[in-house]
Design a protein around this motif. Structure first.
Motif, short mmCIF file in Angstrom:
data_model
loop_
_atom_site.label_atom_id
_atom_site.label_comp_id
_atom_site.label_asym_id
_atom_site.label_seq_id
_atom_site.Cartn_x
_atom_site.Cartn_y
_atom_site.Cartn_z
N MET A 105 0.85 -1.20 0.00
CA MET A 105 0.00 0.00 0.00
C MET A 105 0.88 1.25 0.00
O MET A 105 1.68 1.46 0.91
N TYR A 106 0.73 2.06 -1.03
CA TYR A 106 1.40 3.35 -1.11
C TYR A 106 0.32 4.44 -1.12
O TYR A 106 -0.43 4.55 -2.09
N ASN A 107 0.25 5.19 -0.05
CA ASN A 107 -0.74 6.28 0.02
C ASN A 107 -2.16 5.78 -0.28
O ASN A 107 -2.89 6.36 -1.07
N PHE A 108 -2.48 4.65 0.33
CA PHE A 108 -3.82 4.03 0.30
C PHE A 108 -4.11 3.25 -0.98
O PHE A 108 -5.15 2.61 -1.08
N ARG A 155 0.82 -3.04 4.85
CA ARG A 155 0.31 -1.71 5.19
C ARG A 155 1.03 -1.20 6.43
O ARG A 155 1.37 -1.96 7.33
N ASP A 157 -0.27 1.06 8.64
CA ASP A 157 -1.25 1.15 9.73
C ASP A 157 -1.97 -0.20 9.84
O ASP A 157 -1.51 -1.21 9.31
N TYR A 160 -7.26 -2.18 7.79
CA TYR A 160 -7.68 -1.97 6.40
C TYR A 160 -8.49 -3.13 5.82
O TYR A 160 -9.02 -3.03 4.74
N ASN A 170 -9.00 1.74 1.87
CA ASN A 170 -8.07 0.76 1.31
C ASN A 170 -8.40 0.58 -0.17
O ASN A 170 -9.41 -0.02 -0.54
N GLU A 197 4.43 0.36 10.46
CA GLU A 197 4.94 1.60 11.02
C GLU A 197 5.11 1.53 12.55
O GLU A 197 5.81 2.36 13.13
#
Length: 236
Positions: A105-108, A155, A157, A160, A170, A197
């Motif tokens: 996932m890059y920027n959702f 991801r 976070d 999702y 997502n 993260e």
């Protein structure tokens, strides 16, 4: 029965695998595990590997679009050259029985490199049909039936997944499953690592859960294939 053919695609900008290389990719870790487990279960099957993260396809351009929407018999050499890379990618997709994609996932949403792959394989007259004079729906899928798609994501976070706190934002799985279903590939399986993260015990637990899910999915799909091939042999 003929062997199956697997198409493994990695899209992470990170070249290494987590657990092996410093700052390695979780999705590369999962796709590698899937391919390794699959080949152990079904050594007769073949595999094509494509790394769009390190060697991204060219994005669609105005010339590419013009060439794609020109009838094949009317394409000049320049138009054919515009579509040469796409032709290779489409051929790999058409050949594959099982498509395994590592999609971080890059920027959702999807990495740009992977979106470029999608745009290269969604081809009018090749992977989907269009006829404005056709009664009812003017579009139809053209991929051969029976293909399966496995999306292995990661991801930063958490939450999702289906029913999660961030499910609505997502766009990764849908970014692949929607265009692939449009082409006729409607069976999709998804597994993801979360909490990257946070880099704590939750990440370690998520990795362990995802790896166990990969192993379970390989077993299930391999059994399904064996049963399908067994039934086909009984009918011959």
């Amino acid at each position: 029965m003929p062997p199956l053919h697997i198409l493994q695609i990695d899209a992470s900008a990170r070249s290494g695998r987590s657990g092996v290389d410093p700052r390695g990719s979780h999705t590369r870790r999962l796709t590698h595990r899937f391919a390794e487990r699959w080949q152990a279960a079904r050594p007769q099957d073949t595999l094509t590997y494509r790394d769009v993260g390190q060697q991204p396809p060219s994005p669609a351009s105005g010339d590419w679009i013009a060439a794609a929407f020109t009838r094949p018999e009317r394409r000049n050499k320049a138009a054919q050259a515009q579509l040469a890379e796409s032709d290779v990618l489409v051929a790999e997709l058409l050949r594959a029985d099982l498509i395994v994609i590592g999609a971080p996932m890059y920027n959702f949403g999807l990495p740009a490199q992977l979106k470029a792959w999608v745009d290269n394989v969604v081809r009018v007259g090749v992977t989907f049909g269009f006829d404005r004079s056709r009664q009812g729906e003017p579009y139809w899928p053209m991929l051969p039936p029976g293909k399966r798609l496995v999306i292995l994501s990661s991801r930063g976070d958490y939450g999702y997944g289906a029913g999660g706190r961030l499910e609505a934002i997502n766009l990764v799985e849908r970014g692949l499953s929607v265009p692939m279903a449009y082409l006729g590939l409607t069976e999709t399986h998804s597994i993801a690592i979360e909490y990257d993260e946070f880099a704590d015990e939750r990440l370690r637990a998520s990795i362990s859960t995802a790896e166990a899910a990969v192993d379970e999915l390989v077993g299930k799909l391999a059994r399904d294939v064996a049963e399908t091939q067994g039934r086909a042999l009984e009918l011959t």
